[in-house]
Write a protein that holds these residues in place. Structure first.
Motif, PDB file in Angstrom:
ATOM      1  N   HIS A   1      22.501  33.683  81.946  1.00 50.24           N
ATOM      2  CA  HIS A   1      23.254  32.636  82.708  1.00 50.24           C
ATOM      3  C   HIS A   1      24.376  33.349  83.002  1.00 50.24           C
ATOM      4  CE1 HIS A   1      23.341  28.290  84.568  1.00 50.24           C
ATOM      5  NE2 HIS A   1      24.506  28.702  83.529  1.00 50.24           N
TER       6      HIS A   1
ATOM      7  N   PHE B   1      16.207  28.280  86.477  1.00 53.43           N
ATOM      8  CA  PHE B   1      16.114  30.348  86.847  1.00 53.43           C
ATOM      9  C   PHE B   1      16.318  30.505  85.528  1.00 53.43           C
ATOM     10  CE2 PHE B   1      18.178  29.202  91.039  1.00 53.43           C
ATOM     11  CZ  PHE B   1      17.026  29.014  91.861  1.00 53.43           C
ATOM     12  N   CYS B   2      16.990  29.848  84.138  1.00 50.20           N
ATOM     13  CA  CYS B   2      16.151  30.888  83.206  1.00 50.20           C
ATOM     14  C   CYS B   2      15.256  30.834  82.756  1.00 50.20           C
ATOM     15  CB  CYS B   2      17.903  30.486  82.019  1.00 50.20           C
ATOM     16  SG  CYS B   2      19.154  30.641  82.379  1.00 50.20           S
TER      17      CYS B   2
ATOM     18  N   HIS C   1      23.248  28.981  88.554  1.00 53.22           N
ATOM     19  CA  HIS C   1      23.052  30.131  88.276  1.00 53.22           C
ATOM     20  C   HIS C   1      22.505  31.882  89.167  1.00 53.22           C
ATOM     21  CE1 HIS C   1      19.937  32.243  84.945  1.00 53.22           C
ATOM     22  NE2 HIS C   1      19.892  33.440  85.899  1.00 53.22           N
TER      23      HIS C   1
ATOM     24  N   CYS D   1      18.278  25.494  82.162  1.00 57.51           N
ATOM     25  CA  CYS D   1      18.192  26.359  83.735  1.00 57.51           C
ATOM     26  C   CYS D   1      16.908  26.281  84.132  1.00 57.51           C
ATOM     27  CB  CYS D   1      19.673  27.040  83.685  1.00 57.51           C
ATOM     28  SG  CYS D   1      19.574  28.217  84.871  1.00 57.51           S
TER      29      CYS D   1
HETATM   30 ZN    ZN Z   1      19.958  30.266  83.518  1.00 55.51          ZN
END
Ligand code: ZN
Ligand code: 5GP
Length: 125
Positions: free
Chosen positions: A39, A5-6, A90, A3
């Motif tokens: 998340h 954004f993670c 996310h 992910c």
């Molecule tokens: Zn994420």
């Protein structure tokens, strides 16, 4: 699962539960995203503690943008679900600085999420 954004680490601001970073494809100069560290797919999955953490970074980011770019206004928003226009699953809150004259007719702001519905006619009370 990967992910974007993670995995994000080049944060402008962060706290224990959230982080803030610049949008890679900014809608305007200074466009920032605020995301929970966990998340969670969308805004409605945030815990009360995450809401507070996100709010802290929203305020910090706004002060930063005021200082750096002196915008004339802001849009704050979260797209939720594919039908709501979400493309990264996310949770993230958009903080979009607005500048006088950056579009021909700013009235209605976030209502512009539905083309043709940005402005409205006020009818009586
Ligand atoms: Zn994420
Ligand atoms: P959504 O459409 O899900 O509400 O918003 C996703 C946002 O993420 C968009 O404004 C888009 O420009 C931004 N974005 C997409 N990929 C990346 C990325 O790799 N890094 C950053 N910082 N922003 C991204």
């Amino acid at each position: 699962m990967t992910c974007i954004f993670c995995e994000k680490t080049d944060n402008l601001f962060e706290n224990d539960l959230a982080k803030a970073f610049f949008d890679k494809f900014p809608a305007s100069k200074g466009h920032i995203l605020i995301v929970p560290r966990r998340h969670v797919p969308d805004y409605f999955g945030l815990t009360n503690e995450e809401h507070a953490a996100v709010q802290e970074l929203l305020t910090k980011s706004k002060c930063y943008l005021d200082d750096q770019f002196a915008p004339d206004g802001y849009n704050i928003g979260a797209n939720v679900g594919q039908a709501g226009g979400q493309t990264v699953f996310h949770c993230h809150i958009h903080l979009i600085p607005r500048y006088a004259g950056d579009c021909p007719e700013p009235a209605g702001g976030v209502r512009g999420a539905i083309p043709g519905k940005q402005t409205y006619q006020q009818r009586g009370l």
